[in-house]
Design a protein around this motif. Structure first.
Motif: not given
Length: 311
Positions: A145, A148, A190-192, A306
């Motif tokens: 994402n 993120s 929620n992470a890239y 988060l």
């Protein structure tokens, strides 16, 4: 110069372009108190010139023998026909490896000009300044994402990543996904995730300093465009190349740092973890990594990175 010798020299250009120039040395066995190559008797015999020869010919013989040992190249170099390297690859290797500084400057110029993530991706896809691209199947840009607040940066694509064009999608990627799921992180949500190198180095070797330097402007702009609140560097190569630390990953992973580059308006909190490929080889280190993940989870909670739904 004979045709056979010319072909061998051309082959050396090609071997150097795929990153094994550090094997091109006449001195293979070091002093007795130093580490040596684990070579069998046949390979040791092959390293010795069969007859008196010039320094140039000896270097060629040693380099080509080590190439077969260390990279699995099985082609015999005794036949002139087998020595021929495709001209397109040879020219690409000569042009790029001889001008790494120019390639780095070109990458910096491009990075300075792009303003969006899509522009950066297309620029990397079109970039011809890194020799690795000529031997890779795909350019591996990123996954996850882009909105993120947490960005993971690894080393370089492996074989599976090279085939699929997705970072961390092989066995080590599966382990990384499982590790992150334990602390509420998912690349889909929620992470890239990206790497310091966009193309797979042959035989999964470590990227050379020149390759890292060429890609670094793109990586720096990549970070600025994502602008995360936390960067997690995955493995020693990513940690040392971005933080400039001379300490090993075992020490770097114990601390949090403030990372910045010329494209950032303010520093970003940065830490590191062991690479999952290392954990697959050294499973006893998974306990240590678990504590690192707990610290990351605490940082996320304290800084409200988060939604509590994912913690």
């Amino acid at each position: 110069m004979s045709r056979t010798l010319e072909q061998k020299i051309q082959h050396l250009y090609w071997l150097k372009s795929i990153g094994i120039d550090y094997y091109c040395s006449e001195t293979i066995v070091t002093h007795s108190n130093s580490s040596t190559k684990n070579l069998d008797n046949d390979n040791m015999t092959a390293l010795q010139p069969s007859s008196p020869t010039t320094k140039e010919s000896a270097a060629i013989q040693v380099a080509t023998t080590n190439a077969r040992i260390n990279t699995g190249l099985s082609r015999s170099l005794t036949s002139p026909r087998n020595d021929v390297v495709p001209e397109s690859l040879l020219q690409h290797a000569k042009t790029t490896e001889s001008t790494p500084r120019n390639a780095e400057q070109a990458a910096r110029h491009i990075a300075n000009s792009v303003t969006t993530l899509e522009e950066l991706k297309q620029s990397v896809l079109n970039f011809e300044g890194c020799t690795l691209k000529g031997f890779a199947t795909n350019t591996v840009f990123a996954d996850g994402n882009p909105n993120s607040q947490i960005m993971f940066i690894g080393e370089a694509p492996g074989a599976t990543e090279d085939q699929k064009g997705i970072p961390f999608c092989g066995e080590s990627g599966k382990l990384l996904d499982n590790m992150l799921a334990c602390i509420g992180i998912s690349r889909a949500v929620n992470a890239y995730i990206t790497n310091t190198i966009f193309w797979r180095p042959p035989a999964n070797r470590e990227p050379t300093p020149e390759e890292i330097s060429i890609c670094k402007p793109f990586v720096e702009k990549h970070i600025a465009l994502i602008n995360p609140k936390l960067i997690v560097l995955v493995g020693s190569t990513a940690a040392t190349s971005l933080l400039g630390k001379h300490a090993g990953i075992s020490k770097i992973r114990q601390e949090y740092y403030s990372y910045t580059n010329q494209y950032l308006q303010k520093p970003i909190a940065t830490t590191a973890i062991f690479h999952p490929a290392y954990l697959l080889r050294q499973p006893m280190q998974k306990k240590t990594t678990w504590y690192d993940l707990i610290k990351i989870q605490q940082f996320i909670a304290e800084n409200r990175l988060l939604s509590q739904t994912y913690l």
